[in-house]
Design an enzyme around this catalytic site. Structure first.
Site, PDB file in Angstrom:
ATOM      1  CB  CYS A 153      -0.954  -0.009   1.187  1.00  0.00           C
ATOM      2  SG  CYS A 153      -0.191  -0.490   2.751  1.00  0.00           S
TER       3      CYS A 153
HETATM    4  N1  LIG Z   1      -3.931  -4.576   5.297  1.00  0.00           N
HETATM    5  C1  LIG Z   1      -3.455  -3.838   4.293  1.00  0.00           C
HETATM    6  O1  LIG Z   1      -3.679  -2.611   4.222  1.00  0.00           O
HETATM    7  C2  LIG Z   1      -2.639  -4.471   3.201  1.00  0.00           C
HETATM    8  C3  LIG Z   1      -2.281  -3.685   2.089  1.00  0.00           C
HETATM    9  C4  LIG Z   1      -1.521  -4.254   1.047  1.00  0.00           C
HETATM   10  C5  LIG Z   1      -1.119  -5.581   1.157  1.00  0.00           C
HETATM   11  N2  LIG Z   1      -1.458  -6.312   2.252  1.00  0.00           N
HETATM   12  C6  LIG Z   1      -0.999  -7.712   2.298  1.00  0.00           C
HETATM   13  O2  LIG Z   1      -2.124  -8.558   2.090  1.00  0.00           O
HETATM   14  C7  LIG Z   1      -1.963  -9.767   2.830  1.00  0.00           C
HETATM   15  C8  LIG Z   1      -3.196  -9.924   3.743  1.00  0.00           C
HETATM   16  O3  LIG Z   1      -3.239  -8.793   4.599  1.00  0.00           O
HETATM   17  P1  LIG Z   1      -4.452  -8.551   5.608  1.00  0.00           P
HETATM   18  O4  LIG Z   1      -4.269  -7.171   6.132  1.00  0.00           O
HETATM   19  O5  LIG Z   1      -5.734  -8.937   4.992  1.00  0.00           O
HETATM   20  O6  LIG Z   1      -4.062  -9.606   6.766  1.00  0.00           O
HETATM   21  P2  LIG Z   1      -4.988 -10.226   7.898  1.00  0.00           P
HETATM   22  O7  LIG Z   1      -6.157  -9.340   8.155  1.00  0.00           O
HETATM   23  O8  LIG Z   1      -4.075 -10.527   9.019  1.00  0.00           O
HETATM   24  O9  LIG Z   1      -5.522 -11.578   7.232  1.00  0.00           O
HETATM   25  C9  LIG Z   1      -4.676 -12.600   6.747  1.00  0.00           C
HETATM   26  C10 LIG Z   1      -5.455 -13.917   6.703  1.00  0.00           C
HETATM   27  O10 LIG Z   1      -4.557 -14.938   6.282  1.00  0.00           O
HETATM   28  C11 LIG Z   1      -4.858 -16.148   6.968  1.00  0.00           C
HETATM   29  N3  LIG Z   1      -3.631 -16.573   7.655  1.00  0.00           N
HETATM   30  C12 LIG Z   1      -2.981 -15.933   8.637  1.00  0.00           C
HETATM   31  N4  LIG Z   1      -1.851 -16.600   8.968  1.00  0.00           N
HETATM   32  C13 LIG Z   1      -1.792 -17.672   8.168  1.00  0.00           C
HETATM   33  C14 LIG Z   1      -0.866 -18.726   8.015  1.00  0.00           C
HETATM   34  N5  LIG Z   1       0.234 -18.806   8.753  1.00  0.00           N
HETATM   35  N6  LIG Z   1      -1.116 -19.692   7.100  1.00  0.00           N
HETATM   36  C15 LIG Z   1      -2.225 -19.613   6.338  1.00  0.00           C
HETATM   37  N7  LIG Z   1      -3.133 -18.624   6.448  1.00  0.00           N
HETATM   38  C16 LIG Z   1      -2.912 -17.654   7.346  1.00  0.00           C
HETATM   39  C17 LIG Z   1      -5.976 -15.877   7.909  1.00  0.00           C
HETATM   40  O11 LIG Z   1      -7.164 -16.231   7.214  1.00  0.00           O
HETATM   41  P3  LIG Z   1      -7.904 -17.654   7.412  1.00  0.00           P
HETATM   42  O12 LIG Z   1      -7.905 -17.916   8.870  1.00  0.00           O
HETATM   43  O13 LIG Z   1      -9.224 -17.390   6.832  1.00  0.00           O
HETATM   44  O14 LIG Z   1      -7.067 -18.651   6.629  1.00  0.00           O
HETATM   45  C18 LIG Z   1      -5.958 -14.372   8.071  1.00  0.00           C
HETATM   46  O15 LIG Z   1      -7.242 -13.872   8.350  1.00  0.00           O
HETATM   47  C19 LIG Z   1      -0.645  -9.636   3.613  1.00  0.00           C
HETATM   48  O16 LIG Z   1       0.386 -10.276   2.921  1.00  0.00           O
HETATM   49  C20 LIG Z   1      -0.423  -8.120   3.651  1.00  0.00           C
HETATM   50  O17 LIG Z   1       0.934  -7.763   3.772  1.00  0.00           O
HETATM   51  C21 LIG Z   1      -2.225  -5.803   3.255  1.00  0.00           C
END
Ligand SMILES: NC(=O)c1ccc[n+]([C@@H]2O[C@H](COP(=O)([O-])OP(=O)(O)OC[C@H]3O[C@@H](n4cnc5c(N)ncnc54)[C@H](OP(=O)(O)O)[C@@H]3O)[C@@H](O)[C@H]2O)c1
Length: 344
Positions: A153
């Site tokens: 982001c």
């Molecule tokens: N938040 C932002 O603003 C943003 C912006 C750009 C990019 N990103 C990237 O997008 C990705 C997701 O971000 P997010 O903010 O949505 O994260 P999040 O809210 O922490 O969600 C990640 C999801 O991945 C699953 N997960 C977590 N640990 C895991 C593991 N060890 N093995 C398998 N599944 C796992 C879980 O879903 P389940 O329990 O449903 O499997 C969790 O809800 C990350 O790589 C982050 O760096 C985020």
């Protein structure tokens, strides 16, 4: 089209489901969760207001990755943490288009990846075929890619104004970036430092300089167009749920002015609806909240250019840009299913 979202209970995964629900070319949605397989999708996200016919293949419940692979989706979005993403997506590589929101395929140089993430890239064999998914910048490569590394982001917010300037020699040297982000940028964590009591009425600088991984990501992309470019990146957490602002200070090259920068931005972004130059007026983050836009304004101060860039970290900074990349890859209008106006 049949579309799967892995990590569907996280912030970017949940937003992907909402955007894809409204996408006219998506007929089937598969929501994949490692922690909630078999549980109703709307139990995790009551804000959904019920699940639609697009979930018929799964009966409205979260699926496992294995079951999803059997259903052969046309495209898989991985909304998983870095390092987990490349591992969990293994059954899909080579079989379907993968759009990865994590960092696993964003940096091709193994040493730079290791500097940022503490270990070698998890699937070095796939790095050559991964295309960096900065939608307005790598458009033609994205149209042909089967593995798209969706950018970070802060990275999208910073690179969108900076790349044309470095490419065209309008600016030179180091970009000093001071950015603020809403707390959803850290994901859906239960961690004291992201709690309301800790974060409300408070601003904090974290991971300054090259400690923040987006610093390496921004530099990597800038150096493709200007090998001498560098960044000093200082991110702050502010008490907002979503959105971000990046103040970028760069030196104009000798003889260059703001007018040259404007020519450069026009040539890069004419006809691209999700990037807007606001002139001398600096945009507020609320103007892009919920939209897939990156807006930026600029002023000249002596030989420096001061740019302010804003986007919603969960939309243009993540899930929205990922859907935009799906649109490009499958030959749809790039705006399909994506909000152009803010949602405030
Ligand atoms: N938040 C932002 O603003 C943003 C912006 C750009 C990019 N990103 C990237 O997008 C990705 C997701 O971000 P997010 O903010 O949505 O994260 P999040 O809210 O922490 O969600 C990640 C999801 O991945 C699953 N997960 C977590 N640990 C895991 C593991 N060890 N093995 C398998 N599944 C796992 C879980 O879903 P389940 O329990 O449903 O499997 C969790 O809800 C990350 O790589 C982050 O760096 C985020």
């Amino acid at each position: 089209m049949k579309v799967a979202v892995i990590g569907a209970t996280g912030y970017t995964g949940m937003l992907l489901l909402r955007l894809l629900e409204g996408h006219p070319r998506v007929s089937d949605l598969l929501a994949v969760s490692s922690s909630k397989p078999g549980e109703p999708i709307d139990s995790e996200d009551p804000g959904l207001g019920g699940v639609s016919g697009k979930y018929a293949l799964s009966g409205g419940v979260f699926l496992t990755t294995d079951r999803t692979a059997e259903l052969k989706p046309d495209v898989v979005f991985s909304a998983l943490p870095h390092l987990a993403s490349a591992r969990v997506c293994a059954p899909f590589f080579g079989n379907t288009v993968v759009i990865d929101l994590s960092a696993d395929f964003r940096i091709k140089d193994r040493a730079i990846f290791a500097q940022a993430y503490g270990q070698e890239p998890p699937r070095p064999d796939l790095l050559d075929q991964a295309v960096y998914g900065l939608a307005e910048w790598h458009t033609e490569a994205i149209r042909r890619a089967d593995l798209i590394a969706n950018p970070g982001c802060y990275t999208t917010c910073s690179l969108t104004p900076l790349l044309p300037l470095y490419r065209d020699g309008v600016v030179t040297g180091r970009a000093i970036i001071s950015a603020v982000s809403g707390i959803s940028g850290a994901g859906k964590k239960t961690d004291l430092k992201y709690s309301l009591v800790e974060r409300a009425e408070s601003v904090v600088l974290y991971s300054p300089g090259h400690q923040h991984r987006h610093s390496q990501e921004i530099e990597t992309e800038l150096r493709f167009v200007a090998p001498d470019a560098s960044v000093l990146f200082n991110p702050h957490l502010v008490p907002m749920k979503r959105s971000m602002e990046a103040t970028l200070v760069v030196d104009l090259a000798p003889g260059k002015t703001l007018a040259d920068a404007e020519v450069s931005w026009r040539s890069a972004y004419a006809g691209r609806p999700f990037v807007r130059y606001t002139g001398a007026r600096m945009p507020a983050s609320g103007e892009v909240w919920g939209s897939n836009r990156c807006d930026f304004g600029a002023q000249q101060d002596g030989q420096s250019l001061i740019i302010s860039s804003v986007l919603d970290n969960l939309v243009k900074g993540a899930s929205g840009q990922a859907v935009q990349n799906m649109n490009l890859r499958f030959g749809f209008d790039e705006t399909l299913g994506l909000p152009l106006s803010n949602q405030v």
